[in-house]
Design an enzyme around this catalytic site. Structure first.
Site, PDB file in Angstrom:
ATOM      1  N   ARG A 130       0.833  -1.211   0.000  1.00 50.93           N
ATOM      2  CA  ARG A 130       0.000   0.000   0.000  1.00 50.93           C
ATOM      3  C   ARG A 130       0.874   1.271   0.000  1.00 50.93           C
ATOM      4  O   ARG A 130       0.973   1.968  -1.003  1.00 50.93           O
ATOM      5  CB  ARG A 130      -0.960  -0.012   1.205  1.00 50.93           C
ATOM      6  N   ASP A 131       1.546   1.538   1.101  1.00 58.05           N
ATOM      7  CA  ASP A 131       2.326   2.787   1.188  1.00 58.05           C
ATOM      8  C   ASP A 131       3.468   2.755   0.174  1.00 58.05           C
ATOM      9  O   ASP A 131       3.834   3.773  -0.415  1.00 58.05           O
ATOM     10  CB  ASP A 131       2.899   2.946   2.613  1.00 58.05           C
ATOM     11  N   HIS A 190       5.194   4.726  12.638  1.00 55.39           N
ATOM     12  CA  HIS A 190       5.251   4.618  11.169  1.00 55.39           C
ATOM     13  C   HIS A 190       6.269   5.654  10.685  1.00 55.39           C
ATOM     14  O   HIS A 190       5.945   6.817  10.476  1.00 55.39           O
ATOM     15  CB  HIS A 190       3.835   4.913  10.658  1.00 55.39           C
ATOM     16  N   HIS A 249       8.957   7.146   8.079  1.00 55.59           N
ATOM     17  CA  HIS A 249       9.529   7.205   6.731  1.00 55.59           C
ATOM     18  C   HIS A 249      11.013   7.556   6.892  1.00 55.59           C
ATOM     19  O   HIS A 249      11.398   8.280   7.810  1.00 55.59           O
ATOM     20  CB  HIS A 249       8.783   8.235   5.879  1.00 55.59           C
ATOM     21  N   CYS A 296       4.394   9.379   0.238  1.00 56.44           N
ATOM     22  CA  CYS A 296       3.008   9.875   0.136  1.00 56.44           C
ATOM     23  C   CYS A 296       2.930  10.917  -0.974  1.00 56.44           C
ATOM     24  O   CYS A 296       3.659  11.907  -0.951  1.00 56.44           O
ATOM     25  CB  CYS A 296       2.553  10.483   1.464  1.00 56.44           C
ATOM     26  N   ASN A 344       8.983   4.053   3.756  1.00 54.35           N
ATOM     27  CA  ASN A 344       9.099   3.723   5.179  1.00 54.35           C
ATOM     28  C   ASN A 344      10.448   3.064   5.428  1.00 54.35           C
ATOM     29  O   ASN A 344      11.107   2.615   4.498  1.00 54.35           O
ATOM     30  CB  ASN A 344       8.022   2.694   5.567  1.00 54.35           C
TER      31      ASN A 344
END
Ligand code: HMG
Ligand code: MG
Length: 306
Positions: free
Chosen positions: A15-16, A213, A215, A246, A255
């Site tokens: 996803r990310d 979370h 990055h 993002c 991440n």
């Protein structure tokens, strides 16, 4: 210094990691990658995003991916793995339910400007939406995890007051989320700041319900994880290969690479249940598919050993 014996890793690469990729990764390849990740010992994989396809075109095949992972080439979903997906609103939840998702990840930002840029609403209006989505997801027997982005800095407003983080976190927990993931969306956090933020939050919420979370935009992710570990946090998000960023946070990169976290924790004697020997080939595979160098350090070591 004391450290936890076990850590839970939440894999957010599909996803990310993929949401910001300009290269289109075929649905079948996404499914293959998720199936590979499912064989590594990970017990949590965020597989896609049920957001508007115009906002995140790279994940416009969310429903096909969610349905596909249970069918592709006869491999069935692996028992004991929570397959989660990002859900912004009611329509996203309906699609996620159709896709057979186990957990809904709702999300909002701690800063007003990033929230509007990312989901087109004020934080006050977003809270109303997320309350309803959380209620409905729980009625459908899904657990709900929430992300609070820009906790450590906003690309537009820069400093984000801790009072704002606390207020939004309180609301999200009141709605009944099971876990709150604190996002360093632009990868700007440093260990001292992590300590200050966690000191404030741990007075109000249990460590077992907080995740971090990070990055790795500026190379501070592992240092931040180490600080959080020392403060009793046992859940971290990672992205295999260090893939990601993002689209509504200019300049953000992926991440902390899951394999870099696993390596560090393995060496520290902290159990994750994730097998590096299985994760590294999955990182190499996605690097080749995406066709660009990924930032994971352990991936480079692995490739040079082949
Ligand atoms: P909007 O335009 O305000 O939505 O977008 P709306 O409710 O006004 O509806 C407009 C149209 O969108 C309608 O269609 C809806 O049906 C449709 P029309 O009638 O015009 O044909 N629509 C949808 N379609 C598909 N799926 C949906 C959906 N909802 C409405 N779920 C919206 C609001 C939230 C949908 C939009 O802003 C959006 O999709 N944003 C996603 C942004 C995003 O995914 N950002 C990246 C993830 S967040 C992140 O990366 C941070 C994180 O990793 C943590 C960290 O690092 O800090 C989580
Ligand atoms: Mg993120």
């Amino acid at each position: 210094m004391s450290y936890p014996k076990k850590v839970m890793l939440r894999e957010v690469g599909p996803r990310d990691g993929l949401q910001n990729e300009p290269v289109w990764l075929a649905t079948e390849d996404k499914i293959t990658w998720i199936n590979q990740l499912s064989q590594t010992g990970l017990s949590y994989i965020e597989i896609t995003s049920f957001v508007h396809p115009k906002w995140i075109p790279a994940l416009r095949d969310a429903l096909d991916v969610a349905k596909g992972i249970s069918r592709v080439k006869g491999i069935s979903r692996v028992k004991g793995i929570t397959y989660a997906a990002l859900v912004p609103n009611q329509m996203g939840l309906e699609n996620a339910l159709e896709g057979g998702i186990d957990e809904a990840s709702v999300f909002m930002s701690a800063s007003e400007t990033h929230n509007v840029k990312n989901i087109n609403k004020s934080t006050a209006d977003t809270l109303q939406v997320l309350k309803q989505v959380t209620d409905d997801a729980k009625k459908a027997n899904l657990t709900v995890r929430a992300y609070l982005s820009t906790v450590f800095g906003c690309p537009y407003e820069k400093h984000v007051p801790i009072e704002q983080v606390i207020r939004l976190a309180e609301s999200l927990f009141e709605f009944g989320i099971s876990e709150l993931s604190l996002g360093d969306t632009i990868g700007a956090a440093n260990p001292v700041q992590v300590e200050i933020v966690l000191e404030a939050l741990l007075k109000r919420f249990p460590a077992s319900q907080l995740a971090l979370h990070f990055h790795d935009t500026r190379g501070t992710a592992l240092a931040n994880i180490l600080t959080a570990l020392q403060m009793g946090i046992t859940t971290f998000d990672g992205s295999t290969g260090g893939l990601g960023g993002c689209p509504y946070a200019p300049g953000s990169s992926g991440n902390a690479a899951t394999e870099d976290i696993v390596y560090m924790l393995d060496q520290m004697g902290i159990e994750t249940n994730v097998k590096l020997a299985k994760l590294l080939p999955a990182a190499k595979w996605i690097e080749e598919k995406i066709g660009k160098h990924l930032p994971s350090r352990n991936l480079q070591v692995y490739k040079s050993s082949l």
